[in-house]
Every structure is written in C-alpha cells, then in structure tokens.
Motif scaffolding. Structure first.
Motif, PDB file in Angstrom:
ATOM      1  N   ALA A 229       0.823  -1.210   0.000  1.00 36.73           N
ATOM      2  CA  ALA A 229       0.000   0.000   0.000  1.00 36.73           C
ATOM      3  C   ALA A 229       0.857   1.260   0.000  1.00 36.73           C
ATOM      4  O   ALA A 229       0.411   2.327  -0.431  1.00 36.73           O
ATOM      5  N   ASN A 230       2.107   1.128   0.447  1.00 32.30           N
ATOM      6  CA  ASN A 230       3.016   2.281   0.493  1.00 32.30           C
ATOM      7  C   ASN A 230       4.000   2.316  -0.668  1.00 32.30           C
ATOM      8  O   ASN A 230       4.932   3.114  -0.667  1.00 32.30           O
ATOM      9  N   GLY A 231       3.810   1.423  -1.654  1.00 32.01           N
ATOM     10  CA  GLY A 231       4.692   1.416  -2.814  1.00 32.01           C
ATOM     11  C   GLY A 231       5.465   0.117  -2.939  1.00 32.01           C
ATOM     12  O   GLY A 231       5.227  -0.860  -2.205  1.00 32.01           O
ATOM     13  N   LEU A 232       6.413   0.095  -3.869  1.00 36.13           N
ATOM     14  CA  LEU A 232       7.220  -1.102  -4.113  1.00 36.13           C
ATOM     15  C   LEU A 232       8.307  -1.243  -3.054  1.00 36.13           C
ATOM     16  O   LEU A 232       8.885  -0.265  -2.595  1.00 36.13           O
ATOM     17  N   VAL A 233       8.588  -2.513  -2.701  1.00 32.60           N
ATOM     18  CA  VAL A 233       9.669  -2.827  -1.771  1.00 32.60           C
ATOM     19  C   VAL A 233      10.519  -3.913  -2.414  1.00 32.60           C
ATOM     20  O   VAL A 233       9.988  -4.872  -2.984  1.00 32.60           O
ATOM     21  N   CYS A 234      11.840  -3.763  -2.326  1.00 29.47           N
ATOM     22  CA  CYS A 234      12.747  -4.734  -2.950  1.00 29.47           C
ATOM     23  C   CYS A 234      13.852  -5.119  -1.969  1.00 29.47           C
ATOM     24  O   CYS A 234      14.435  -4.242  -1.324  1.00 29.47           O
ATOM     25  N   THR A 235      14.129  -6.410  -1.870  1.00 30.10           N
ATOM     26  CA  THR A 235      15.209  -6.905  -1.029  1.00 30.10           C
ATOM     27  C   THR A 235      16.118  -7.812  -1.843  1.00 30.10           C
ATOM     28  O   THR A 235      15.649  -8.794  -2.419  1.00 30.10           O
ATOM     29  N   PRO A 236      17.433  -7.519  -1.903  1.00 30.11           N
ATOM     30  CA  PRO A 236      18.378  -8.467  -2.504  1.00 30.11           C
ATOM     31  C   PRO A 236      18.604  -9.619  -1.523  1.00 30.11           C
ATOM     32  O   PRO A 236      18.850  -9.381  -0.332  1.00 30.11           O
ATOM     33  N   LEU A 237      18.509 -10.838  -2.013  1.00 30.08           N
ATOM     34  CA  LEU A 237      18.703 -11.999  -1.142  1.00 30.08           C
ATOM     35  C   LEU A 237      18.976 -13.238  -1.975  1.00 30.08           C
ATOM     36  O   LEU A 237      18.537 -13.333  -3.120  1.00 30.08           O
ATOM     37  N   PRO A 238      19.706 -14.209  -1.405  1.00 31.21           N
ATOM     38  CA  PRO A 238      19.869 -15.484  -2.112  1.00 31.21           C
ATOM     39  C   PRO A 238      18.587 -16.295  -2.001  1.00 31.21           C
ATOM     40  O   PRO A 238      17.955 -16.333  -0.938  1.00 31.21           O
ATOM     41  N   LEU A 239      18.194 -16.904  -3.094  1.00 33.93           N
ATOM     42  CA  LEU A 239      17.027 -17.786  -3.123  1.00 33.93           C
ATOM     43  C   LEU A 239      17.446 -19.112  -3.742  1.00 33.93           C
ATOM     44  O   LEU A 239      18.322 -19.146  -4.613  1.00 33.93           O
ATOM     45  N   PHE A 240      16.832 -20.184  -3.298  1.00 32.40           N
ATOM     46  CA  PHE A 240      17.060 -21.455  -3.992  1.00 32.40           C
ATOM     47  C   PHE A 240      15.747 -21.958  -4.553  1.00 32.40           C
ATOM     48  O   PHE A 240      14.666 -21.663  -4.033  1.00 32.40           O
TER      49      PHE A 240
END
Length: 207
Positions: free
Chosen positions: A32-43
């Motif tokens: 609701a407050n906009g886009l959020v992005c987190t760099p993280l390792p994913l498998f």
C-alpha cells in the motif's frame, strides 16, 4: 519486462538453471506504500509445483515481510551479461550506422509470497541454502558445525520466504537480431576477453 519475440526464452530447464546459477536475486513486492525490494539469495525447489518454488529468508528487522503484499510478488534473477561493442559489427566499416548494446539473460518469476517464522521450516531453508553454496568448497561448512543454541538464536532474527512460481518472464538477448556475420564477430570478440563472464555470454551466442 519488455521481451521482443526474438529474445523470449521458454525453455524451462534453461530458465531454472539460470535461477540456480544466480548467486543473488531481488524479491519485489507491491504494498500500500509502494514497491519494496530486497536483494537476497534464493534457492529453487523444482519438486514443488509445475515451475518450482523459491525459498529464502530476510532479516526480521526488514519491513518488507510485515507489509501485506498487493497481488503477486516477483523474484528477479540475472544471468550472464556483457557489453557489446559496435566495433564488432560489419556495418562499422561500411556506413558507420551501428551503436553499442548489451547482451544478457534475465528471469522474472512471479507468484504469491508467503513469509513464515516457524523455526523448523527456517532451519530447513538455512541448511539447504548453506549446503548449496558450500558444496563446491574443499571443506564445506555445515550449519551443524555451529552450536545448536547459537543457531536457534540466529533463527529468531530472520523470517522465511516461500514463493511458489505461477508464471515466468524470461529473456535471452544474445544478438539474435543481428546477421550471422555480426553474431560470429560478437562471439569472437567476447571469447577473446579476459573476463570469465564475457566468455559465458559468448557461449550463449548462436552463430
């Protein structure tokens, strides 16, 4: 992601290998407050769902997991990429009507994101992530090498991420829009580089 037909990638094994090979992804959610992005390792767990399910974790202090997502989330993976010099095109010596570009592979995986705090599930994610990245080391470190009470304390500081993939946009831009001579020249130019990443791009260019 804008994908001209010549660059659209639909080969699922290639797409999944791109996701597996990426050391770091970006998890994007709309709130609701906009886009959020987190760099993280994913498998990627290929056994879950038709296209697989992504797992990882974020810091508990990260506000992304507390903000209810609006719609689906997106995980962004980048594959090999390299600058392409116009000096490799035959047109440079003919009429000069050439410009630089960039070759790359990108995968956007979409789906409903779940954040969880269950300690057993978190431990499983941490162990699988660790084993994946330690596997190639001469003496792999394992989560069990650390004291159990220390690991449990660390788990209390993170939140798990699960994203079952429902659709994928994948792009392999590897000079497919150029003529065979130009593609061969780009492949040769990148192959002569001292950069291992540029060699990866060269290997993906079809002559």
């Amino acid at each position: 992601m804008y994908i001209p037909p010549a660059f659209r990638e639909t080969d699922l094994p290639f797409i999944q290998e791109t996701m597996r090979a990426a050391g770091l992804a970006n998890l994007v959610t709309a709130t609701a407050n906009g886009l959020v992005c987190t760099p993280l390792p994913l498998f990627l767990d290929e056994r879950e769902g038709d296209m697989g399910t992504l797992y990882g974790h974020v810091a508990k202090a990260n506000p992304q997991w507390r903000a209810p997502p609006v719609g689906e989330a997106m995980a962004i993976f980048m594959g090999p990429d390299a600058y392409v010099s116009p000096s490799w095109y035959a047109g440079k010596s003919l009429d000069g009507k050439v410009v630089p570009t960039w070759n790359y592979v990108a995968v956007h995986a979409y789906g409903p994101v779940e954040f969880f705090e269950n300690a057993d599930r978190l431990l499983d994610v941490v162990m699988r992530l660790t084993d994946r990245h330690e596997a190639s080391r001469p003496r792999p470190w394992a989560v069990s090498d650390a004291p159990p009470e220390f690991i449990q304390a660390q788990l209390r500081g993170i939140v798990g991420v699960r994203l079952p993939i429902t659709r994928i946009d994948a792009k392999r831009k590897m000079s497919q829009n150029r003529n065979p001579k130009d593609r061969a020249n780009v492949k040769a130019g990148l192959s002569e580089s001292s950069d291992a990443g540029e060699h990866q791009v060269a290997a993906l260019i079809a002559e």
